[in-house]
Write an enzyme that holds these catalytic residues in place. Structure first.
Site, PDB file in Angstrom:
ATOM      1  N   ASP A  11       0.884  -1.167   0.000  1.00 37.40           N
ATOM      2  CA  ASP A  11       0.000   0.000   0.000  1.00 37.40           C
ATOM      3  C   ASP A  11       0.912   1.204   0.000  1.00 37.40           C
ATOM      4  O   ASP A  11       1.658   1.433   0.950  1.00 37.40           O
ATOM      5  CB  ASP A  11      -0.866  -0.047   1.261  1.00 37.40           C
ATOM      6  CG  ASP A  11      -1.757   1.178   1.426  1.00 37.40           C
ATOM      7  OD1 ASP A  11      -1.545   2.188   0.727  1.00 37.40           O
ATOM      8  OD2 ASP A  11      -2.665   1.110   2.278  1.00 37.40           O
ATOM      9  N   ASP A  53      -4.188  -1.511  -2.292  1.00 36.36           N
ATOM     10  CA  ASP A  53      -2.912  -2.232  -2.392  1.00 36.36           C
ATOM     11  C   ASP A  53      -2.510  -2.491  -3.841  1.00 36.36           C
ATOM     12  O   ASP A  53      -3.306  -2.986  -4.639  1.00 36.36           O
ATOM     13  CB  ASP A  53      -3.000  -3.543  -1.615  1.00 36.36           C
ATOM     14  CG  ASP A  53      -3.055  -3.299  -0.115  1.00 36.36           C
ATOM     15  OD1 ASP A  53      -1.989  -3.296   0.513  1.00 36.36           O
ATOM     16  OD2 ASP A  53      -4.162  -3.063   0.407  1.00 36.36           O
ATOM     17  N   TYR A  90      -3.546   9.420   0.124  1.00 36.81           N
ATOM     18  CA  TYR A  90      -3.562   9.190   1.568  1.00 36.81           C
ATOM     19  C   TYR A  90      -2.579   8.097   1.970  1.00 36.81           C
ATOM     20  O   TYR A  90      -2.614   6.983   1.438  1.00 36.81           O
ATOM     21  CB  TYR A  90      -4.963   8.831   2.068  1.00 36.81           C
ATOM     22  CG  TYR A  90      -4.989   8.940   3.568  1.00 36.81           C
ATOM     23  CD1 TYR A  90      -4.906  10.187   4.177  1.00 36.81           C
ATOM     24  CD2 TYR A  90      -5.001   7.813   4.367  1.00 36.81           C
ATOM     25  CE1 TYR A  90      -4.846  10.317   5.548  1.00 36.81           C
ATOM     26  CE2 TYR A  90      -4.949   7.917   5.749  1.00 36.81           C
ATOM     27  CZ  TYR A  90      -4.872   9.177   6.324  1.00 36.81           C
ATOM     28  OH  TYR A  90      -4.805   9.285   7.685  1.00 36.81           O
ATOM     29  N   ASN A 104      16.302  -7.608   0.244  1.00 39.14           N
ATOM     30  CA  ASN A 104      15.075  -8.401   0.341  1.00 39.14           C
ATOM     31  C   ASN A 104      13.974  -7.535   0.931  1.00 39.14           C
ATOM     32  O   ASN A 104      14.220  -6.824   1.897  1.00 39.14           O
ATOM     33  CB  ASN A 104      15.342  -9.619   1.254  1.00 39.14           C
ATOM     34  CG  ASN A 104      14.270 -10.680   1.108  1.00 39.14           C
ATOM     35  OD1 ASN A 104      13.093 -10.415   1.312  1.00 39.14           O
ATOM     36  ND2 ASN A 104      14.689 -11.876   0.735  1.00 39.14           N
ATOM     37  N   ASP A 131      -7.774  -7.334   0.685  1.00 36.39           N
ATOM     38  CA  ASP A 131      -7.587  -6.019   1.309  1.00 36.39           C
ATOM     39  C   ASP A 131      -8.433  -5.925   2.560  1.00 36.39           C
ATOM     40  O   ASP A 131      -9.507  -6.521   2.650  1.00 36.39           O
ATOM     41  CB  ASP A 131      -7.953  -4.886   0.347  1.00 36.39           C
ATOM     42  CG  ASP A 131      -7.578  -3.511   0.919  1.00 36.39           C
ATOM     43  OD1 ASP A 131      -6.510  -3.410   1.558  1.00 36.39           O
ATOM     44  OD2 ASP A 131      -8.349  -2.550   0.731  1.00 36.39           O
ATOM     45  N   TYR A 233       0.571   0.519  14.807  1.00 34.92           N
ATOM     46  CA  TYR A 233      -0.418   0.296  13.759  1.00 34.92           C
ATOM     47  C   TYR A 233      -0.157   1.191  12.550  1.00 34.92           C
ATOM     48  O   TYR A 233      -0.123   2.403  12.656  1.00 34.92           O
ATOM     49  CB  TYR A 233      -1.839   0.556  14.270  1.00 34.92           C
ATOM     50  CG  TYR A 233      -2.881   0.351  13.184  1.00 34.92           C
ATOM     51  CD1 TYR A 233      -3.167  -0.925  12.721  1.00 34.92           C
ATOM     52  CD2 TYR A 233      -3.540   1.426  12.613  1.00 34.92           C
ATOM     53  CE1 TYR A 233      -4.093  -1.128  11.707  1.00 34.92           C
ATOM     54  CE2 TYR A 233      -4.469   1.240  11.602  1.00 34.92           C
ATOM     55  CZ  TYR A 233      -4.742  -0.042  11.155  1.00 34.92           C
ATOM     56  OH  TYR A 233      -5.661  -0.229  10.146  1.00 34.92           O
ATOM     57  N   LYS A 236      -3.449  -2.623   7.861  1.00 34.66           N
ATOM     58  CA  LYS A 236      -3.424  -4.085   7.932  1.00 34.66           C
ATOM     59  C   LYS A 236      -2.483  -4.650   6.874  1.00 34.66           C
ATOM     60  O   LYS A 236      -2.095  -3.965   5.931  1.00 34.66           O
ATOM     61  CB  LYS A 236      -4.838  -4.641   7.735  1.00 34.66           C
ATOM     62  CG  LYS A 236      -5.568  -4.913   9.051  1.00 34.66           C
ATOM     63  CD  LYS A 236      -4.817  -5.897   9.969  1.00 34.66           C
ATOM     64  CE  LYS A 236      -5.670  -6.363  11.122  1.00 34.66           C
ATOM     65  NZ  LYS A 236      -5.079  -6.207  12.444  1.00 34.66           N
ATOM     66  N   SER A 247      -4.756 -31.490 -12.163  1.00 33.20           N
ATOM     67  CA  SER A 247      -3.802 -32.603 -12.330  1.00 33.20           C
ATOM     68  C   SER A 247      -3.162 -33.043 -11.017  1.00 33.20           C
ATOM     69  O   SER A 247      -1.963 -32.870 -10.812  1.00 33.20           O
ATOM     70  CB  SER A 247      -2.685 -32.235 -13.316  1.00 33.20           C
ATOM     71  OG  SER A 247      -3.228 -31.817 -14.520  1.00 33.20           O
ATOM     72  N   ASP A 291     -14.966   1.376   5.553  1.00 29.84           N
ATOM     73  CA  ASP A 291     -13.701   0.947   4.923  1.00 29.84           C
ATOM     74  C   ASP A 291     -13.714  -0.545   4.587  1.00 29.84           C
ATOM     75  O   ASP A 291     -12.660  -1.214   4.622  1.00 29.84           O
ATOM     76  CB  ASP A 291     -12.480   1.258   5.806  1.00 29.84           C
ATOM     77  CG  ASP A 291     -12.133   2.739   5.816  1.00 29.84           C
ATOM     78  OD1 ASP A 291     -12.832   3.527   5.150  1.00 29.84           O
ATOM     79  OD2 ASP A 291     -11.158   3.107   6.506  1.00 29.84           O
TER      80      ASP A 291
HETATM   81  P1  13P Z   1      -7.756 -32.960 -13.786  1.00 32.83           P
HETATM   82  O1  13P Z   1      -7.202 -34.185 -13.153  1.00 32.83           O
HETATM   83  O2  13P Z   1      -7.565 -32.913 -15.276  1.00 32.83           O
HETATM   84  O3  13P Z   1      -7.294 -31.710 -13.124  1.00 32.83           O
HETATM   85  O4  13P Z   1      -9.353 -33.071 -13.609  1.00 32.83           O
HETATM   86  C1  13P Z   1     -10.062 -32.480 -12.618  1.00 32.83           C
HETATM   87  C2  13P Z   1     -11.125 -31.619 -13.200  1.00 32.83           C
HETATM   88  O5  13P Z   1     -10.868 -30.762 -14.019  1.00 32.83           O
HETATM   89  C3  13P Z   1     -12.503 -31.823 -12.701  1.00 32.83           C
HETATM   90  O6  13P Z   1     -13.248 -30.638 -12.642  1.00 32.83           O
HETATM   91  P1  13P Z   2      -5.226  -0.554   4.850  1.00 34.89           P
HETATM   92  O1  13P Z   2      -4.363  -1.557   5.574  1.00 34.89           O
HETATM   93  O2  13P Z   2      -5.921  -1.177   3.665  1.00 34.89           O
HETATM   94  O3  13P Z   2      -4.434   0.657   4.462  1.00 34.89           O
HETATM   95  O4  13P Z   2      -6.391  -0.111   5.799  1.00 34.89           O
HETATM   96  C1  13P Z   2      -6.088   0.703   6.887  1.00 34.89           C
HETATM   97  C2  13P Z   2      -7.261   1.166   7.648  1.00 34.89           C
HETATM   98  O5  13P Z   2      -7.055   1.651   8.751  1.00 34.89           O
HETATM   99  C3  13P Z   2      -8.629   1.048   7.107  1.00 34.89           C
HETATM  100  O6  13P Z   2      -9.605   1.619   7.957  1.00 34.89           O
HETATM  101 MG    MG Z   3      -4.134   2.129   3.178  1.00 33.89          MG
HETATM  102 MG    MG Z   4      -4.992  -2.110   2.075  1.00 32.85          MG
HETATM  103 MG    MG Z   5      -2.695  -2.394   4.598  1.00 32.79          MG
END
Ligand code: 13P
Ligand code: 13P
Ligand code: MG
Ligand code: MG
Ligand code: MG
Ligand code: MG
Length: 371
Positions: A11, A53, A90, A104, A131, A233, A236, A247, A291
């Site tokens: 977000d 998000d 916001y 990372n 969300d 906080y 979320k 398969s 929300d």
């Molecule tokens: P598969 O083994 O081909 O995924 O078959 C499952 C299927 O698609 C039943 O809805």
């Molecule tokens: P988000 O985590 O989607 O930003 O929501 C925060 C929030 O406080 C909603 O009321």
């Molecule tokens: Mg937000």
């Molecule tokens: Mg969000």
């Molecule tokens: Mg969030």
């Protein structure tokens, strides 16, 4: 050769409030990722949204936790944050909790679900985007897909699935994990994951003897907890998941079936309320009532032999989910009538990471012993 599917989301600003992503943020992320395709960092991508998000869905050959791919996602979020700031959106940069990228994105605010897989002859995949809720919201649906025979007929009638699956469950409080076998340890599994604010399903694996190698996940969920990174906080976590289908795995309709029940999840207003999760197409994932209520979007893909994302198909864009949406609205109305009372408002332990302690602290001095 293996392909990695990475879903990295953050977000970085809502429009307005916490309701949706501004289209210019999507365009900015698309520009950054297009360049990365040209440069060969990733094979393919799609930029989706769910509520406020921004969701980067990418395929590549660099494996999970690749500094290059995570760095790319961070760059896309940073560039889009600049635009969010220009527009005065916001909470611009809301989920980018660290200033400098260090290899990372885990522990920096964004949510991550990644799997490195050997492509099958045909590889159907669903990415889920939520969300206004937390990672534990995936416990019930992922359990039902891979362990509940009343949801997944294949567990009963498909010899490739009949042996069941292995669940990797994380204790996000103690930072420990455990692998449990289903169906043998079904009740142990449920003993943990029913407590969804603490124990979350991180991955599902096939068992030995399954056509898919046993070390390759068939489902993965983002489990980042924002309050742990931020210490307070900041919204979320709004988790994502990747699930492979068909398969010897749940069929597409078995993957979607758990969402026909709008189960209660925590999140919603100020991340502090229980409410039903409503399956919606992407264009309806713009939570507004208190929300919310919390949303889940399912995007369907086939992965081409070169690793291209053939899709998305907006899977909840189907009148078959109208009944669920109607039910979710009834539950929304019912829960809302509780106002500030539990169990609409979350229990105290979970309110610890919201702004409530600040209010309670002011009353501390007013308390006196009862004779
Ligand atoms: P598969 O083994 O081909 O995924 O078959 C499952 C299927 O698609 C039943 O809805
Ligand atoms: P988000 O985590 O989607 O930003 O929501 C925060 C929030 O406080 C909603 O009321
Ligand atoms: Mg937000
Ligand atoms: Mg969000
Ligand atoms: Mg969030
Ligand atoms: Mg078939």
């Amino acid at each position: 050769e293996k392909i990695t599917i990475s879903v990295i989301k953050a977000d970085i600003g809502g429009w307005p409030g916490h309701s949706r992503v501004h289209p210019q943020l999507v365009e900015t992320a698309e520009e950054v990722l297009s360049k990365a395709v040209e440069e060969g960092t990733i094979i393919d991508f799609y930029v989706a949204t769910c509520g406020d998000d921004l969701q980067l869905i990418m395929t590549h050959k660099k494996g999970v936790d690749s500094p290059e791919v995570h760095g790319l996602a961070w760059k896309a979020f940073e560039e889009a944050t600049k635009v969010a700031k220009e527009l005065g959106l916001y909470g611009a940069g809301q989920d980018l909790l660290k200033d400098a990228f260090s290899g990372n994105v885990r522990g920096m605010g964004p949510g991550v679900a990644e799997m490195e897989i050997t492509l099958r002859k045909s590889e159907p995949v669903v990415t889920f985007h939520m969300d206004k809720t937390e990672p534990g919201a995936f416990n019930l649906p992922i359990f039902r897909m891979f362990a509940d025979p009343f949801n997944t007929a294949g567990l009963v009638i498909d010899p490739k699935m009949h042996m069941g699956f292995r669940f990797e469950v994380w204790d996000i409080l103690e930072h420990k994990r455990v692998i449990l076998n289903s169906p043998e340890e079904l009740y142990d599994l449920l003993a943990l994951i029913g407590a969804k604010s603490r124990y979350v399903i991180k991955r599902v694996y096939p068992k030995p003897g399954h056509p898919i190698p046993e070390n390759e996940p068939v489902a993965v969920v983002s489990t980042e907890k924002l309050y742990e990174v931020a210490g307070e906080y900041v919204g979320k976590d709004d988790p994502v998941a990747i699930v492979r289908a068909q398969s010897g795995l749940p069929a597409l309709g078995e993957v979607l079936e758990p969402f026909a029940f709008p189960h209660l999840v925590s999140g919603w207003m100020r991340g502090s309320h229980n409410g039903p999760i409503m399956p919606v197409p992407m264009h309806q994932a713009n939570p507004t009532r208190f929300d919310g209520p919390p949303r889940v979007v399912a995007l369907g893909w086939q992965i081409s032999p070169e690793g291209k994302l053939v899709g998305p198909v907006d899977l909840f864009d189907d009148p078959a989910f109208d009944y669920t949406r109607q039910k979710a609205l009834e539950i929304t109305e019912y829960m809302r009538r509780h106002g500030p009372f539990e169990p609409h408002r979350l229990p105290l332990e979970e309110m610890e990471y919201t702004t409530l302690p600040g209010v309670l602290k002011r009353l501390t001095d007013r308390f006196e012993p009862i004779e």
